[in-house]
Design a protein around this motif. Sequence first.
Motif, PDB file in Angstrom:
ATOM      1  N   VAL A 131       0.827  -1.207   0.000  1.00 36.15           N
ATOM      2  CA  VAL A 131       0.000   0.000   0.000  1.00 36.15           C
ATOM      3  C   VAL A 131       0.866   1.264   0.000  1.00 36.15           C
ATOM      4  O   VAL A 131       0.612   2.205  -0.745  1.00 36.15           O
ATOM      5  N   ALA A 132       1.913   1.256   0.837  1.00 31.30           N
ATOM      6  CA  ALA A 132       2.700   2.485   1.010  1.00 31.30           C
ATOM      7  C   ALA A 132       3.605   2.759  -0.184  1.00 31.30           C
ATOM      8  O   ALA A 132       3.915   3.907  -0.475  1.00 31.30           O
ATOM      9  N   ASN A 133       4.017   1.724  -0.876  1.00 33.44           N
ATOM     10  CA  ASN A 133       5.048   1.913  -1.901  1.00 33.44           C
ATOM     11  C   ASN A 133       4.720   1.146  -3.182  1.00 33.44           C
ATOM     12  O   ASN A 133       5.438   0.209  -3.564  1.00 33.44           O
ATOM     13  N   PRO A 134       3.638   1.546  -3.884  1.00 31.37           N
ATOM     14  CA  PRO A 134       3.231   0.803  -5.081  1.00 31.37           C
ATOM     15  C   PRO A 134       4.343   0.661  -6.139  1.00 31.37           C
ATOM     16  O   PRO A 134       4.467  -0.425  -6.723  1.00 31.37           O
ATOM     17  N   PRO A 135       5.156   1.680  -6.372  1.00 31.78           N
ATOM     18  CA  PRO A 135       6.200   1.473  -7.385  1.00 31.78           C
ATOM     19  C   PRO A 135       7.199   0.377  -6.984  1.00 31.78           C
ATOM     20  O   PRO A 135       7.608  -0.430  -7.836  1.00 31.78           O
ATOM     21  N   LEU A 136       7.547   0.318  -5.712  1.00 34.35           N
ATOM     22  CA  LEU A 136       8.456  -0.752  -5.272  1.00 34.35           C
ATOM     23  C   LEU A 136       7.759  -2.109  -5.383  1.00 34.35           C
ATOM     24  O   LEU A 136       8.349  -3.097  -5.853  1.00 34.35           O
ATOM     25  N   GLU A 188      13.536   7.351  -6.241  1.00 35.49           N
ATOM     26  CA  GLU A 188      13.350   8.769  -6.599  1.00 35.49           C
ATOM     27  C   GLU A 188      11.874   9.155  -6.582  1.00 35.49           C
ATOM     28  O   GLU A 188      11.508  10.220  -6.080  1.00 35.49           O
ATOM     29  N   GLN A 189      11.039   8.255  -7.106  1.00 32.17           N
ATOM     30  CA  GLN A 189       9.594   8.546  -7.104  1.00 32.17           C
ATOM     31  C   GLN A 189       9.097   8.782  -5.680  1.00 32.17           C
ATOM     32  O   GLN A 189       8.339   9.709  -5.416  1.00 32.17           O
ATOM     33  N   ALA A 190       9.516   7.897  -4.777  1.00 35.84           N
ATOM     34  CA  ALA A 190       9.045   8.018  -3.383  1.00 35.84           C
ATOM     35  C   ALA A 190       9.543   9.333  -2.781  1.00 35.84           C
ATOM     36  O   ALA A 190       8.818  10.012  -2.045  1.00 35.84           O
ATOM     37  N   LYS A 191      10.775   9.694  -3.106  1.00 37.18           N
ATOM     38  CA  LYS A 191      11.341  10.917  -2.524  1.00 37.18           C
ATOM     39  C   LYS A 191      10.675  12.157  -3.118  1.00 37.18           C
ATOM     40  O   LYS A 191      10.450  13.145  -2.408  1.00 37.18           O
ATOM     41  N   GLU A 192      10.337  12.087  -4.388  1.00 40.42           N
ATOM     42  CA  GLU A 192       9.631  13.224  -4.981  1.00 40.42           C
ATOM     43  C   GLU A 192       8.247  13.381  -4.352  1.00 40.42           C
ATOM     44  O   GLU A 192       7.798  14.494  -4.076  1.00 40.42           O
ATOM     45  N   ARG A 193       7.613  12.261  -4.138  1.00 40.48           N
ATOM     46  CA  ARG A 193       6.288  12.304  -3.520  1.00 40.48           C
ATOM     47  C   ARG A 193       6.379  12.910  -2.107  1.00 40.48           C
ATOM     48  O   ARG A 193       5.567  13.752  -1.717  1.00 40.48           O
ATOM     49  N   LEU A 194       7.398  12.516  -1.358  1.00 43.56           N
ATOM     50  CA  LEU A 194       7.553  13.068  -0.009  1.00 43.56           C
ATOM     51  C   LEU A 194       7.909  14.556  -0.075  1.00 43.56           C
ATOM     52  O   LEU A 194       7.410  15.359   0.723  1.00 43.56           O
ATOM     53  N   TYR A 206       7.980   6.447   4.967  1.00 39.68           N
ATOM     54  CA  TYR A 206       8.864   5.277   5.017  1.00 39.68           C
ATOM     55  C   TYR A 206       9.493   4.915   3.659  1.00 39.68           C
ATOM     56  O   TYR A 206      10.677   4.595   3.603  1.00 39.68           O
ATOM     57  N   PRO A 207       8.738   4.966   2.552  1.00 39.97           N
ATOM     58  CA  PRO A 207       9.354   4.580   1.275  1.00 39.97           C
ATOM     59  C   PRO A 207      10.461   5.535   0.821  1.00 39.97           C
ATOM     60  O   PRO A 207      11.252   5.174  -0.046  1.00 39.97           O
ATOM     61  N   ALA A 208      10.486   6.752   1.402  1.00 38.95           N
ATOM     62  CA  ALA A 208      11.390   7.783   0.890  1.00 38.95           C
ATOM     63  C   ALA A 208      12.637   7.961   1.755  1.00 38.95           C
ATOM     64  O   ALA A 208      13.412   8.895   1.544  1.00 38.95           O
ATOM     65  N   VAL A 209      12.827   7.077   2.705  1.00 39.76           N
ATOM     66  CA  VAL A 209      13.937   7.254   3.647  1.00 39.76           C
ATOM     67  C   VAL A 209      15.228   6.665   3.076  1.00 39.76           C
ATOM     68  O   VAL A 209      15.249   5.510   2.660  1.00 39.76           O
ATOM     69  N   ASP A 210      16.272   7.468   3.065  1.00 36.64           N
ATOM     70  CA  ASP A 210      17.594   6.921   2.744  1.00 36.64           C
ATOM     71  C   ASP A 210      18.265   6.425   4.017  1.00 36.64           C
ATOM     72  O   ASP A 210      18.807   5.331   4.055  1.00 36.64           O
ATOM     73  N   LEU A 211      18.222   7.291   5.043  1.00 41.55           N
ATOM     74  CA  LEU A 211      18.899   6.956   6.295  1.00 41.55           C
ATOM     75  C   LEU A 211      17.882   6.918   7.434  1.00 41.55           C
ATOM     76  O   LEU A 211      17.211   7.915   7.716  1.00 41.55           O
ATOM     77  N   SER A 212      17.794   5.757   8.064  1.00 45.70           N
ATOM     78  CA  SER A 212      16.829   5.535   9.140  1.00 45.70           C
ATOM     79  C   SER A 212      17.533   5.739  10.479  1.00 45.70           C
ATOM     80  O   SER A 212      18.492   5.052  10.796  1.00 45.70           O
ATOM     81  N   GLU A 213      17.062   6.724  11.235  1.00 43.20           N
ATOM     82  CA  GLU A 213      17.709   7.056  12.519  1.00 43.20           C
ATOM     83  C   GLU A 213      17.076   6.225  13.634  1.00 43.20           C
ATOM     84  O   GLU A 213      15.899   6.419  13.987  1.00 43.20           O
ATOM     85  N   GLN A 214      17.835   5.302  14.202  1.00 46.36           N
ATOM     86  CA  GLN A 214      17.334   4.419  15.270  1.00 46.36           C
ATOM     87  C   GLN A 214      18.346   4.484  16.410  1.00 46.36           C
ATOM     88  O   GLN A 214      19.135   3.578  16.608  1.00 46.36           O
TER      89      GLN A 214
END
Length: 807
Positions: free
Chosen positions: A461-466, A506-512, A622-630
Amino acid sequence: MASPTPAPCPPKGQALLEAMRRHLFSSQAKSASLATIHDHYVCLSLAVRDILLTSWVDTADTYTSQHVRTATYMSAEFLLGPHLENNLVSLGLREEAAAACEALGLTLEEMLAEEPEPGLGNGGLGRLAACFQESMATLELPAIGYGIRYEFGIFRQQIGPNGQMESTDPWLARGNPWEVIRPEWSYPVLIGGQTVIGVAYDTPILGYGVHTANTLRLWSAQAPDAFDFASFNAGDYTRAVLHKVQSETLSKVLYPNDELEQGKRLRLSQQIFFVSCSLQDMFRILGSQGIPVTEFHRKFAVQLNDTHPAIAVAELMRLLIDVHGVDWDTAWSITTATISYTNHTLLPEALEAWGLELFQQLLPRQLQIIFEINARFLRTLRIRFPGQPELLERLSLIEEGPHRKVRMAHLAVVGSHTVNGVAELHSRLLKENLFADFARVWPDRFTNITNGVTPRRWLAVANPPLAALLNDAIGTDWCRHLDQLRKLEPLATDAGFLERWQGVREQAKERLAATIRQDTGVLVDPSSLFDVQVKRIHEYKRQHMAALQVVERYLRLRAGEDLPPRTVIFGGKAAPGYAMAKLIIRLIVGMAEIINIDPAMDGRLRVIFLPNFSVKLGQKIYPAVDLSEQISTAGMEASGTGNMKMSLNGALTIGTLDGANIEIRERVGDDNFFLFGHTAEQLAAINRNGYHPMPWLENDALAKEAIDLIGSGHFSEGDRDLFHPLLANLCSSDPFRVMADLGDYRRAQNEVDSAWCDAGRWSMMSVLNTARCGFFSSDRSIQEYADRIWKVAPVPVNACSVIPSPS
Ligand code: GL4
């Protein structure tokens, strides 16, 4: 608004379209000329509901006729998120719905945007409950979710120059097409001498690609009679209505605290309210299937989601003994054979303990039962561990002292056959610390089940292109069997595949970026590194450490260092009463205000605080994250689940050895994970020797400079006092060991910068994160609960021909 010549529609789309038109007339009572977008959203939802009703009704019929063993999941929180798109994906009707909308001159996107989300939870714990419901349905497990139908869910967060502002979330104000009221299933609950009625509202939870639709049953509070006739007859109308209003406040609002127990009367009332209704409902089901009450534990496995429903131990005893006439010993074996408990936090401030006075006032009979359970428990301990009164005191269900209290975690442990933590480290620390004495008494009672997330919502649902790329590259099976993502591994070095991967990202990042622009007005560069920390704001999660790191980066960039462009994105709600968390938001907002308008930062650094983090917003982030801070202090984050969502969508993690990070790193490989910080053991050793942040800070010129800059009022329009509480805390007690980890965090961030500069390598690492994350599916978690704790087996549901199909 309807388009003059409808676009061609596939057959199922045609059926949806017709159903939408029908509902506009028969449910919304409107013609197209008056219909609002919301009307169309409701019509589409009702059209989808018509379709899923066959599964729902067939499922209930199957479970009833086969007398199936059933898991019931009791949770004070279900952070469901919107239903429409998830249901469309589960039914395989997303494209058809889009076509039907188009034929009406609408877009599916605008329909989806119209749906208010049921925010009936605070954070990870509530979201986990929602993922679990969906996995239980997908695995065809007979299950019921039980909770509270809060009229106001988690507050809405707005961000102004002064940080967070809260407003209410009237998510039900325009109705809810996904629920069905069941007034016939209502139960009385006696609280503080007054009776409140709980009425069932059911929501279908569809399994993916199966005919199963389980039920989430949420209780809404009602006064037993609309009027108190004595007062009414005496002419006191207001008083007559007052009791009604008071009773109904029970399900009014979700307490907005994550990991903090406030000990409020209303909260304990909410707990007994939903627990008692749920247990009474189980007895009703038992009776309707002609099963004797002494078989309760064979029919039901009851899972307590944290201690919020722990009163179930006493309430099940009360119902068995007082209502159903079972003797104590039998009732106790039924109760402990039925109940199991999941612990979700080690933080002491989250441990529920209710004052005896309050308990006595509200729930005198349950308190009596708790005393009796305790007396018998302590008696067995005295025999097993002679001459150890301190041990007994530590284990007792009652905390002694000037204000005696009932320890709900102890009640949950004593009344359960199994207790689990939610990640390996957490489960180990539970046994070593919080429940060390209990682990001595019952070593076999404790186990681990590592959390998971549903790949349907968080990938399909969150990331249809992926999802489309995965379908193309490895087939569609991953959505039910997430381990299949392994098949991606060989593609991690395939140039053609990496290029498509890059395109999806890139699509996810553009959307975000578009969302960021819409929600904050700030333009961000989708080709910059998206560095993201979204979760509840809490000192142990150390958003302030991330903020310090950003200030350091700002200083380095201003000093002329060449660093790759980054967009640092924060999001998350602070509990309204948690001043330090709100101050951390205020700091980030202040930093964003200065940094984003500094010409020297153009094309190099942007800081964003995205307001009102929610399931809906998460689906975009979530689909647009390059670096996840945990980056929580090791030993403090029980598991985390955002970490899983990000890695699953191809993010690389920068993280400590905490919660599920450890298991993520083990699986994705240490080359594909940026590790830093002290371990829980190292921190324990540091604590034993007496921790002070100053020695760490004194050796760290950059950190000092960053702290001084904040203290100078640079990010607070010259106000030098504003951030004082935060800085003073960091420099004196630093309870979450920010200073001890800051230097190593910087080192890891530098590694991130270098890795980012090699785009090919980064993409490969990104693919490997997704490929190796299959373990973190909530299907795997639920399979473990079903096999190891509940002993519940799948019951496939067949489409049953007697039910009319809408199409
Ligand atoms: C939490 C934990 O803090 C979080 O680490 C975990 O992932 C989640 C689900 O198990 O439970 N505990 C509480 S309380 N709130 C949470 O989010």
